[in-house]
Design a protein around this motif. Structure first.
Motif, PDB file in Angstrom:
ATOM      1  N   LYS A 265       0.851  -1.209   0.000  1.00  0.00           N
ATOM      2  CA  LYS A 265       0.000   0.000   0.000  1.00  0.00           C
ATOM      3  C   LYS A 265       0.883   1.254   0.000  1.00  0.00           C
ATOM      4  O   LYS A 265       1.965   1.236  -0.584  1.00  0.00           O
TER       5      LYS A 265
ATOM      6  N   ILE B 256     -10.388  -6.497   5.229  1.00  0.00           N
ATOM      7  CA  ILE B 256      -9.132  -5.841   4.873  1.00  0.00           C
ATOM      8  C   ILE B 256      -8.730  -4.814   5.920  1.00  0.00           C
ATOM      9  O   ILE B 256      -9.469  -3.858   6.181  1.00  0.00           O
ATOM     10  N   GLY B 257      -7.587  -5.048   6.545  1.00  0.00           N
ATOM     11  CA  GLY B 257      -7.055  -4.094   7.510  1.00  0.00           C
ATOM     12  C   GLY B 257      -7.863  -3.985   8.794  1.00  0.00           C
ATOM     13  O   GLY B 257      -7.660  -3.083   9.594  1.00  0.00           O
TER      14      GLY B 257
ATOM     15  N   GLU C 288     -10.822 -10.907  -1.811  1.00  0.00           N
ATOM     16  CA  GLU C 288     -10.596 -10.099  -0.611  1.00  0.00           C
ATOM     17  C   GLU C 288     -11.914  -9.500  -0.126  1.00  0.00           C
ATOM     18  O   GLU C 288     -12.345  -8.464  -0.632  1.00  0.00           O
TER      19      GLU C 288
ATOM     20  N   SER D   6      -6.568  -9.482   6.231  1.00  0.00           N
ATOM     21  CA  SER D   6      -6.058  -9.812   7.563  1.00  0.00           C
ATOM     22  C   SER D   6      -5.443 -11.208   7.641  1.00  0.00           C
ATOM     23  O   SER D   6      -5.503 -11.861   8.682  1.00  0.00           O
TER      24      SER D   6
ATOM     25  N   HIS E  80      -7.930  -3.339  -6.608  1.00  0.00           N
ATOM     26  CA  HIS E  80      -7.951  -3.467  -5.151  1.00  0.00           C
ATOM     27  C   HIS E  80      -9.133  -2.678  -4.583  1.00  0.00           C
ATOM     28  O   HIS E  80      -9.498  -1.628  -5.109  1.00  0.00           O
TER      29      HIS E  80
ATOM     30  N   GLY F 105      -1.559  -7.526   3.298  1.00  0.00           N
ATOM     31  CA  GLY F 105      -1.307  -6.106   3.526  1.00  0.00           C
ATOM     32  C   GLY F 105      -0.412  -5.904   4.739  1.00  0.00           C
ATOM     33  O   GLY F 105       0.812  -6.011   4.672  1.00  0.00           O
ATOM     34  N   GLY F 106      -1.031  -5.627   5.876  1.00  0.00           N
ATOM     35  CA  GLY F 106      -0.304  -5.278   7.095  1.00  0.00           C
ATOM     36  C   GLY F 106       0.853  -6.212   7.422  1.00  0.00           C
ATOM     37  O   GLY F 106       1.970  -5.758   7.722  1.00  0.00           O
TER      38      GLY F 106
HETATM   39  P1  PGA Z   1      -4.594  -6.657   5.085  1.00  0.00           P
HETATM   40  O1  PGA Z   1      -4.726  -6.114   3.569  1.00  0.00           O
HETATM   41  O2  PGA Z   1      -3.782  -7.917   5.022  1.00  0.00           O
HETATM   42  O3  PGA Z   1      -3.904  -5.547   5.829  1.00  0.00           O
HETATM   43  O4  PGA Z   1      -5.981  -6.910   5.563  1.00  0.00           O
HETATM   44  C1  PGA Z   1      -4.910  -6.991   2.497  1.00  0.00           C
HETATM   45  C2  PGA Z   1      -5.048  -6.196   1.224  1.00  0.00           C
HETATM   46  O5  PGA Z   1      -5.615  -5.090   1.267  1.00  0.00           O
HETATM   47  O6  PGA Z   1      -4.598  -6.628   0.143  1.00  0.00           O
END
Ligand code: PGA
Length: 256
Positions: free
Chosen positions: A16, A176-177, A171, A217, A99, A238-239
């Motif tokens: 990101k 997500i996040g 996703e 996540s 995304h 992501g994270g």
């Molecule tokens: P996340 O993000 O692992 O932080 O949930 C995944 C993504 O947005 O591709």
């Protein structure tokens, strides 16, 4: 479909809007030894400004580099944008398209996602195509319809030969996040549905070969269970991709 062994898992980090070029080199130097014996493909998708540093830092390693978006036009009056040909020209092999943050914050639609996918494939890139439902859609029981529609529009006009350069990342937006992960069963069900759709569109051979990732996540603690599912062939992270040790654990979990 018991054909998981036909597919090599792909673990892709989605950094990101994080890391300067200098920090990119440092993080890749940390990740490289943890990924060197990977039994899966390993990709880091970094901000445009970091691509050069990422290509340099990954040279001679098994880590591949990706961008996080591309424009659909070859060139022209599109201030601030980057074309697929520009990415290919600098030697970037992967690009994330569609995304959910591009869709929800920057106006990407199924139509523009399809145009970007077209441009990326024409430029010779490997596309990580993201699809996924909002929580309201899951609660309405229309997850499969939403994901099928997103996938179908993006793949319109994509040949079976080109499909070999498409990875689909399921996703769920609510995961997500947020720290909320889909259960392995929930994730596998939608990944399976994507494969069923691709079988309808392209036939069983293509569907068996298609890499379908899960993202949302995914972390060092839950990756093994998610990646063990029949239809989950890797992850878009992501994270946890910003922490070398955690990313290394996920790569290892995908390598069994
Ligand atoms: P996340 O993000 O692992 O932080 O949930 C995944 C993504 O947005 O591709």
């Amino acid at each position: 479909m018991m054909n998981k062994q036909l597919r090599k898992a792909v673990i892709a980090g989605n950094w990101k809007m994080n890391k300067t070029p200098e920090e990119t080199s440092a993080l890749i130097a940390e990740i490289a030894p943890l990924a060197e014996n990977a039994g899966c493909d390993v990709v880091v998708c970094v901000p445009y400004i970091d691509l050069h540093a990422a290509l340099a830092a990954t040279a001679g390693t098994n880590i591949r580099v990706g961008a996080q978006n591309c424009h659909w036009a070859g060139s022209g009056a599109f201030t601030g944008e980057v074309s697929a040909a520009m990415l290919a020209g600098m030697g970037v092999p992967y690009v994330i398209i569609g995304h959910s943050e591009r869709r929800s914050l920057f106006g990407d639609s199924d139509g523009t996602v399809a145009k970007r996918t077209r441009a990326a494939l024409d430029a010779g890139l490997i596309v990580i195509l993201c699809v996924g439902e909002y929580i309201e859609q899951r609660e309405l029981g229309i997850t499969n319809e939403v994901v099928r529609l997103q996938t179908k529009v993006a793949l319109k006009g994509v040949s079976e030969e080109e499909l070999a350069r498409v990875i689909i990342a399921y996703e769920p937006v609510w995961a997500i996040g947020t720290g909320l992960t889909a259960t392995p069963g929930q994730a596998n069900e939608v990944n399976h549905e994507i494969r069923v759709l691709v079988e309808e569109l392209y036939g069983k051979t293509a569907a068996d070969k298609l890499v379908v990732q899960y993202g949302g996540s995914m972390n060092a603690a839950n990756a093994a269970e998610l990646l063990a599912q029949e239809d989950i062939d890797g992850g878009l992270i992501g994270g946890a991709s910003l922490k070398a040790a955690d990313f290394g654990v996920i790569v290892k979990a995908a390598s069994v």
